[in-house]
Design an enzyme around this catalytic site. Sequence first.
Site, PDB file in Angstrom:
ATOM      1  N   LYS A 262      28.623  37.356  30.322  1.00 41.38           N
ATOM      2  CA  LYS A 262      28.716  37.377  28.856  1.00 41.38           C
ATOM      3  C   LYS A 262      29.596  36.217  28.384  1.00 41.38           C
ATOM      4  CE  LYS A 262      28.404  42.395  28.078  1.00 41.38           C
ATOM      5  NZ  LYS A 262      27.193  42.402  27.260  1.00 41.38           N
ATOM      6  N   ARG A 336      20.996  50.553  31.813  1.00 41.21           N
ATOM      7  CA  ARG A 336      19.753  51.287  32.110  1.00 41.21           C
ATOM      8  C   ARG A 336      19.550  51.464  33.615  1.00 41.21           C
ATOM      9  NH1 ARG A 336      16.669  46.817  28.781  1.00 41.21           N
ATOM     10  NH2 ARG A 336      18.792  46.634  28.033  1.00 41.21           N
TER      11      ARG A 336
HETATM   12  N1  BES Z   1      27.218  47.113  27.274  1.00 41.77           N
HETATM   13  C1  BES Z   1      26.250  46.228  26.752  1.00 41.77           C
HETATM   14  C2  BES Z   1      25.839  46.601  25.328  1.00 41.77           C
HETATM   15  C3  BES Z   1      26.912  46.451  24.298  1.00 41.77           C
HETATM   16  C4  BES Z   1      27.038  45.287  23.579  1.00 41.77           C
HETATM   17  C5  BES Z   1      27.726  47.517  24.009  1.00 41.77           C
HETATM   18  C6  BES Z   1      27.990  45.185  22.599  1.00 41.77           C
HETATM   19  C7  BES Z   1      28.691  47.405  23.028  1.00 41.77           C
HETATM   20  C8  BES Z   1      28.811  46.243  22.322  1.00 41.77           C
HETATM   21  C9  BES Z   1      24.990  46.248  27.616  1.00 41.77           C
HETATM   22  O1  BES Z   1      25.214  46.459  28.966  1.00 41.77           O
HETATM   23  C10 BES Z   1      24.358  44.905  27.492  1.00 41.77           C
HETATM   24  O2  BES Z   1      24.957  43.960  27.884  1.00 41.77           O
HETATM   25  N2  BES Z   1      23.162  44.875  26.929  1.00 41.77           N
HETATM   26  C11 BES Z   1      22.456  43.667  26.743  1.00 41.77           C
HETATM   27  C12 BES Z   1      21.065  43.839  27.278  1.00 41.77           C
HETATM   28  C13 BES Z   1      20.271  42.574  27.332  1.00 41.77           C
HETATM   29  C14 BES Z   1      20.805  41.687  28.439  1.00 41.77           C
HETATM   30  C15 BES Z   1      18.841  42.926  27.624  1.00 41.77           C
HETATM   31  C16 BES Z   1      22.427  43.363  25.263  1.00 41.77           C
HETATM   32  O3  BES Z   1      22.179  44.281  24.475  1.00 41.77           O
HETATM   33  O4  BES Z   1      22.687  42.232  24.891  1.00 41.77           O
HETATM   34 MN    MN Z   2      25.710  44.656  29.981  1.00 38.80          MN
END
Ligand code: BES
Ligand code: MN
Length: 481
Positions: A262, A336
């Site tokens: 990230k 997931r």
């Molecule tokens: N934990 C994150 C989602 C999240 C983002 C929670 C911001 C709280 C605040 C999740 O694991 C994630 O990174 N999701 C990605 C998925 C994508 C790579 C398909 C997302 O939503 O950007």
């Molecule tokens: Mn994630």
Amino acid sequence: MKVSVKDSKETAFSCDVLILPLLENQGIRPYRDIDNALGGLPGKTMSSKEFSGRYGEMSLLHTQGRIKPERVLLVGLGKKEDITPDKLRQAGGKAASFVRSLGASHAGLSTRTIGPLHISPAVFLEGCLLSDYRFEKYRKEENRKGLKGITVLTGKDIGKQIKWMMAVAKATYLTRDLVNTPSNDMTPSGLVRAARSLKKVSVKVIERKQAEALGMGAYISVAKGSMEPPKFIVITYKGKNSAPIALVGKAITFDSGGISLKPSEGMEKMKYDMAGGAAVLGVLHAAAEMNLPVHIIAVIPATENLPGGSASKPGDVVRSLDGKTIEIISTDAEGRLVLADAISYVKKFRPSAIIDIATLTGACSIAFGNEAIAMMGNDDSLMAIMKKASEETSEHAWQMPLFDGYKDYIKSDIADLKNSGGRTGSLISSAYFLKEFAGDVPWVHLDIAGTAWTDKDKPYIPKGATGIGVRLLLKFLENYK
Ligand code: BES
Ligand code: MN
Ligand code: ZN
């Protein structure tokens, strides 16, 4: 904070502040005795237009020894017909914050106005308690000047409602504490300690080796980049002999994204990626305290998601517990993966329903901001019960559609599924991925990515971890038969 009940007249009750909720345009008539004792000051305040009882208004009067309370806080509730439980909860939150800002420690709550409302005074108190939370454990000096006690002035027997409300508030505090605690202290092992400190439950922990041997390839693939031992936590609460209801809570104690790293800005917040698991622990805490007549199997797949020498890489294919293979497109779509194996695992207990709660997608907070949980599922009547619970608690859950077209989003060229369907529609395609594992068991998915954390203070939610899901799921369990 202590909550007690006393059958006493407002004027005769010694406290730092008497909280006096009032309706708009009602005038001071129902409080003639207090008004008289104070030489007409409350009535004068109300006719001065400084305070007319409109929702959100507050005014503080000093009593100068004329009655037992040192101060009286007039709290406007607005028009009688416009009052809702959540408005009352918010008014309680704001009143308590104000009382706290005065440095007062003991408050009395008059129930003359809220008593006849058909909403329990416990709802106002719930707002008081939920707003009083502070996370101080990392400060050298605890600078709490919190409320020590609040006494409800009523002759009615509201002990049961208050006991329930206190259990819910305590559970919310627990969940907020777990989520606010940074990831160096709130590791998967930390969550195991929290689980083991619960009463009336049995806790089983599946370690990394065992999880591998059982075939939880999706869950383990997330844990591979971290030195911190993952813990697949299974908790049983049996308040009733029946088919269990399964609660599954995502618990990534830190989500760096893994190799699909990230951006660093805001990454510190990814300690809250275990808020689903923490909500489930809060629910179990209250269920045990209230002896809820339900049978719960809770599964909390806990791990960090870090990049490391042995971390999963984009393009890797793993085999999940139920046999489906998954191509990992993004190691940041880890939620997931752990949920897929948790859902497959819990199905072995033949639950009557599965509820999963997870900070699953950034798209959830893009769509809903901080205001609503995204709800999806495969069973309309189960979702109707959840919807009702959400209306009753004001932990808003809003349904999104799981149209069949989303199936294509997660089709892989080489495996049964892929873990990311790209940016567009990702709030729903991620849920569709989970649906493939829930199969024909009635299932509801709650995406709390937008609601589990707040950057600004709200009337009864101080900034930081919100504890979302605790009140919603407890109400759901209460209504679910
Ligand atoms: N934990 C994150 C989602 C999240 C983002 C929670 C911001 C709280 C605040 C999740 O694991 C994630 O990174 N999701 C990605 C998925 C994508 C790579 C398909 C997302 O939503 O950007
Ligand atoms: Mn994630
Ligand atoms: Zn995540």
